[in-house]
Motif scaffolding. Sequence first.
Motif, PDB file in Angstrom:
ATOM      1  N   ALA A  49     -12.648  28.707  37.582  1.00 17.71           N
ATOM      2  CA  ALA A  49     -14.052  28.296  37.504  1.00 17.71           C
ATOM      3  C   ALA A  49     -14.175  26.786  37.351  1.00 17.71           C
ATOM      4  CB  ALA A  49     -14.733  29.006  36.340  1.00 17.71           C
ATOM      5  N   ALA A  50     -13.267  26.178  36.596  1.00 16.23           N
ATOM      6  CA  ALA A  50     -13.303  24.730  36.391  1.00 16.23           C
ATOM      7  C   ALA A  50     -13.055  23.982  37.699  1.00 16.23           C
ATOM      8  CB  ALA A  50     -12.263  24.333  35.348  1.00 16.23           C
ATOM      9  N   GLN A  51     -12.294  24.578  38.583  1.00 17.33           N
ATOM     10  CA  GLN A  51     -12.039  23.948  39.876  1.00 17.33           C
ATOM     11  C   GLN A  51     -13.241  24.079  40.820  1.00 17.33           C
ATOM     12  OE1 GLN A  51      -8.489  25.979  41.144  1.00 17.33           O
ATOM     13  NE2 GLN A  51      -7.160  24.893  39.703  1.00 17.33           N
ATOM     14  N   ILE A  52     -14.012  25.147  40.652  1.00 15.10           N
ATOM     15  CA  ILE A  52     -15.162  25.401  41.520  1.00 15.10           C
ATOM     16  C   ILE A  52     -16.406  24.671  41.038  1.00 15.10           C
ATOM     17  CG2 ILE A  52     -16.730  27.227  42.331  1.00 15.10           C
ATOM     18  CD1 ILE A  52     -14.356  29.155  42.146  1.00 15.10           C
ATOM     19  N   ALA A  53     -16.539  24.508  39.735  1.00 10.50           N
ATOM     20  CA  ALA A  53     -17.772  23.992  39.124  1.00 10.50           C
ATOM     21  C   ALA A  53     -18.233  22.650  39.687  1.00 10.50           C
ATOM     22  CB  ALA A  53     -17.608  23.912  37.613  1.00 10.50           C
ATOM     23  N   PRO A  54     -17.340  21.654  39.922  1.00  8.76           N
ATOM     24  CA  PRO A  54     -17.822  20.358  40.435  1.00  8.76           C
ATOM     25  C   PRO A  54     -18.554  20.464  41.767  1.00  8.76           C
ATOM     26  CG  PRO A  54     -15.607  20.138  39.547  1.00  8.76           C
ATOM     27  CD  PRO A  54     -15.896  21.599  39.582  1.00  8.76           C
ATOM     28  N   ALA A  55     -18.066  21.327  42.639  1.00  5.91           N
ATOM     29  CA  ALA A  55     -18.725  21.484  43.942  1.00  5.91           C
ATOM     30  C   ALA A  55     -20.108  22.105  43.774  1.00  5.91           C
ATOM     31  CB  ALA A  55     -17.864  22.352  44.857  1.00  5.91           C
ATOM     32  N   ALA A  58     -22.378  19.400  42.468  1.00  6.37           N
ATOM     33  CA  ALA A  58     -22.697  18.423  43.510  1.00  6.37           C
ATOM     34  C   ALA A  58     -23.697  18.964  44.521  1.00  6.37           C
ATOM     35  CB  ALA A  58     -21.417  18.004  44.224  1.00  6.37           C
ATOM     36  N   SER A  59     -23.757  20.286  44.647  1.00  7.15           N
ATOM     37  CA  SER A  59     -24.662  20.890  45.630  1.00  7.15           C
ATOM     38  C   SER A  59     -26.118  20.873  45.175  1.00  7.15           C
ATOM     39  CB  SER A  59     -24.241  22.332  45.917  1.00  7.15           C
ATOM     40  OG  SER A  59     -24.514  23.158  44.785  1.00  7.15           O
ATOM     41  N   GLY A  60     -26.336  20.579  43.896  1.00  8.12           N
ATOM     42  CA  GLY A  60     -27.693  20.585  43.362  1.00  8.12           C
ATOM     43  C   GLY A  60     -28.291  21.974  43.270  1.00  8.12           C
ATOM     44  N   SER A  61     -27.450  22.970  43.058  1.00 10.13           N
ATOM     45  CA  SER A  61     -27.896  24.359  43.013  1.00 10.13           C
ATOM     46  C   SER A  61     -28.928  24.586  41.908  1.00 10.13           C
ATOM     47  CB  SER A  61     -26.699  25.285  42.778  1.00 10.13           C
ATOM     48  OG  SER A  61     -27.124  26.603  42.508  1.00 10.13           O
ATOM     49  N   ASP A  67     -24.309  31.108  41.411  1.00 13.48           N
ATOM     50  CA  ASP A  67     -23.415  30.629  42.466  1.00 13.48           C
ATOM     51  C   ASP A  67     -21.955  30.724  42.041  1.00 13.48           C
ATOM     52  OD1 ASP A  67     -25.592  30.117  44.003  1.00 13.48           O
ATOM     53  OD2 ASP A  67     -25.570  27.936  43.752  1.00 13.48           O
ATOM     54  N   LEU A  68     -21.692  30.386  40.770  1.00 13.48           N
ATOM     55  CA  LEU A  68     -20.315  30.481  40.276  1.00 13.48           C
ATOM     56  C   LEU A  68     -19.846  31.928  40.322  1.00 13.48           C
ATOM     57  CD1 LEU A  68     -17.788  29.275  38.977  1.00 13.48           C
ATOM     58  CD2 LEU A  68     -18.891  29.598  36.743  1.00 13.48           C
ATOM     59  N   ARG A  69     -20.686  32.823  39.867  1.00 13.75           N
ATOM     60  CA  ARG A  69     -20.289  34.229  39.877  1.00 13.75           C
ATOM     61  C   ARG A  69     -20.020  34.714  41.294  1.00 13.75           C
ATOM     62  NH1 ARG A  69     -23.013  39.115  36.403  1.00 13.75           N
ATOM     63  NH2 ARG A  69     -21.621  40.767  37.121  1.00 13.75           N
TER      64      ARG A  69
END
Length: 383
Positions: A49-55, A58-61, A67-69
């Motif tokens: 999750a820590a690797q995915i979170a920055p993207a 950055a997407s402004g979700s 989205d993470l789930r």
Amino acid sequence: MSGIAESRAALAHPMIAVPTHDELVEQLFVRDLKLFVGQTLEPAQQKIAAQIAPAIAASGSNSPVDDLRLRMQSFESFTTWLSLKRESQRQLWAAVEDCVERQADQLEALAAVDAPKGTLTLDPDFVAPDYITRGDIHLMPGGNAHDDGSVLQGAVMDRGGAVYMLGRNGGMLNDLRGHTAMAHLLTVAPDINPGRILDMGCGIGTSTVPAAACFPEAEVHGIDVGASMLRYAHARAEHLGAAIHFSQQSAERTTFPDASFDVVYSCVVLHETSPEAAINILAESRRLLRPGGIAIHLEVPLLHTLGDIWQELSSELEAQFNNEPNWRGALTADYGQLMRAAGFTEIRTGYQATAFNGRSALRKFGDTSDGVFRSWFVTSGRA
């Protein structure tokens, strides 16, 4: 039979179900499986999750947790972890239920205490709140309010609690939270000598007996919504030598008169209710206090502020996969504001160091948690 009796004598109290060799092996397996799920598999998912979170950031979700789930669900390890998280909990209760049901007659006989010190008052017309009955909290079959006229549901909770907490909440007594609440009371009021104490949402009395032990001259009461829980709590307290008055009531509105207690407290109750109920419970604890009395509400030491995307997702998953109805609400609430709204003064919010004995414990309270099972979140205030 004599072997079982000897085993009972060696345990914390006679009411707890004694496993056979094979039952103990099964329970220890479930314990180890839960450790593996929580201490090996979960940290690995957090790293992903820590690797995915920055993207995602950055997407402004507008829905970063959703989205993470969604992205995490593409990983087989994530879905496997969730499946094992739920299944290990189901296996826990199945293993414990078999152990308890085998000893049903013995447990019922032990619950028939001669000349009890305390009392038990049940209400045959009592209706448990829907946040208790709509789902089996902690996945325990039947839930906290299940009642078949026996002590068995309470016995399942007692034995299951020791396995569920992996022995870290006071071993077979499961009483660290109660002792910690008493330690907080003595931290903020070292000279207090309460005449009447109430434990709101006492369950099987694991948090209630410490109050009687800490203040042996006080009149101690415990209330809960589950009749089986209370039958078991009464018998358990009697075998532990504690004179406690148990009654079946909702902590949102009790039958006690105004200003009838010096101390009112709860232990890990609020996260199993609802946001509205939590507000009502705080207000009721204020109503019940005499002038200058103290209310203490202890919760899990996992409070977090919104913004940590993994913590938020983890909270959603805990609520969903372990049937914790108010997990997210309780862990993100502003307890200082809630206590002020309920009418309390001298409000404190922070972390109390875990206590094995409320009277002699280190009275450490502050803004920083020492970690799960090493400290507990507490909010308290005076009437």
